[in-house]
Enzyme design. Structure first.
Site, PDB file in Angstrom:
ATOM      1  N   CYS A   2      39.407  38.050  38.248  1.00 31.47           N
ATOM      2  CA  CYS A   2      38.668  36.820  38.531  1.00 31.47           C
ATOM      3  C   CYS A   2      39.204  36.155  39.803  1.00 31.47           C
ATOM      4  O   CYS A   2      38.942  36.636  40.901  1.00 31.47           O
ATOM      5  CB  CYS A   2      38.694  35.893  37.325  1.00 31.47           C
ATOM      6  SG  CYS A   2      37.413  34.601  37.376  1.00 31.47           S
TER       7      CYS A   2
ATOM      8  N   HIS B 253      37.839  39.058  32.619  1.00 28.84           N
ATOM      9  CA  HIS B 253      39.172  38.773  32.068  1.00 28.84           C
ATOM     10  C   HIS B 253      39.509  39.725  30.917  1.00 28.84           C
ATOM     11  O   HIS B 253      39.378  39.356  29.749  1.00 28.84           O
ATOM     12  CB  HIS B 253      39.221  37.339  31.545  1.00 28.84           C
ATOM     13  CG  HIS B 253      39.127  36.276  32.582  1.00 28.84           C
ATOM     14  ND1 HIS B 253      40.240  35.694  33.150  1.00 28.84           N
ATOM     15  CD2 HIS B 253      38.047  35.685  33.165  1.00 28.84           C
ATOM     16  CE1 HIS B 253      39.863  34.784  34.037  1.00 28.84           C
ATOM     17  NE2 HIS B 253      38.540  34.755  34.062  1.00 28.84           N
TER      18      HIS B 253
ATOM     19  N   GLU C 197      42.347  40.451  29.862  1.00 30.61           N
ATOM     20  CA  GLU C 197      43.572  40.012  29.205  1.00 30.61           C
ATOM     21  C   GLU C 197      43.322  39.155  27.969  1.00 30.61           C
ATOM     22  O   GLU C 197      44.252  38.936  27.177  1.00 30.61           O
ATOM     23  CB  GLU C 197      44.452  39.237  30.198  1.00 30.61           C
ATOM     24  CG  GLU C 197      43.959  37.856  30.592  1.00 30.61           C
ATOM     25  CD  GLU C 197      42.877  37.853  31.662  1.00 30.61           C
ATOM     26  OE1 GLU C 197      42.474  36.745  32.076  1.00 30.61           O
ATOM     27  OE2 GLU C 197      42.435  38.948  32.076  1.00 30.61           O
TER      28      GLU C 197
END
Length: 216
Positions: free
Chosen positions: A82, A196, A198
């Site tokens: 991002c 994202h 994560e």
């Protein structure tokens, strides 16, 4: 290099803790990086999501910008998610007047390309080099989920407007108004995603980056 490469996560602003957890789950020795001496001690670096303009300013405050630009030019493996994708881009559209990028990735990235926070969305993506991997699932140690599409979360995300000849597009938006837009790229030791990984529990993108670091 050992089986557990030392991978830093830039810890100035953004979701660094989530990346630390994902990297550890992917088999890396994950550490926060806030100082030039900490940057010098890692084999690879993650630039997390967050606010790209704030991270840009803090890189200069903490005297990390110049060492990081030099490290990228010297071949340090770097993954940007991002805002991290924005920071790696050679060219930026819709940035603020004083915003700088670190560069290194021969792409043009459009900041906030998908719209405002309310336009955040999730989708399933096919990613070259990722969707053919199995990934550790919840459950008994060693159990794995089948390979398949990546569940991608986009939050005020950028996209790649265009990419140079040395950049591989790993994934595009599959449908909707932004269908065909590039949202994951790789060029040598540099990897970037608009989304994202994560925050989803799927560590395959981080495992791919750990492999890049090992190979470097």
């Amino acid at each position: 290099m050992s089986a557990s490469p030392v991978v830093g996560v830039l810890g100035l602003q953004g979701d660094s803790r989530e990346h630390l957890r994902a990297l550890s789950a992917a088999g890396a020795d994950a550490r926060l990086v806030r100082r030039p001496e900490e940057l010098a001690a890692v084999h690879g670096l993650v630039l997390p999501g967050g606010e790209s303009t704030v991270i840009d300013k803090l890189l200069r405050v903490f005297e990390l910008r110049d060492p990081l630009v030099a490290a990228i030019a010297a071949g340090l493996p770097v993954y940007g998610s991002c805002a991290g994708m924005i920071l790696l881009a050679d060219r930026l559209l819709d940035g603020t007047a004083d915003q700088q990028t670190l560069g290194g990735l021969d792409v043009t990235v459009r900041r906030n390309a998908f719209g405002r926070q309310v336009d955040s969305f999730e989708t399933e993506l096919e990613l070259d080099g990722v969707t053919d991997r199995a990934w550790p699932a919840r459950g008994p140690r060693g159990s794995e989920a089948p390979s398949g599409p990546v569940h991608a979360v986009f939050i005020r995300a950028p996209w790649v407007e265009d990419a140079g000849p040395g950049v591989q597009a790993l994934g595009v938006v599959p449908s909707g108004p932004a269908a065909g837009r590039i949202v994951a790229v790789r060029a040598g030791n540099l990897l970037a995603t608009s989304f994202h990984p994560e925050i989803t529990g799927d560590t395959r993108v981080h495992r791919l980056f750990a492999d890049v670091v090992r190979a470097a």
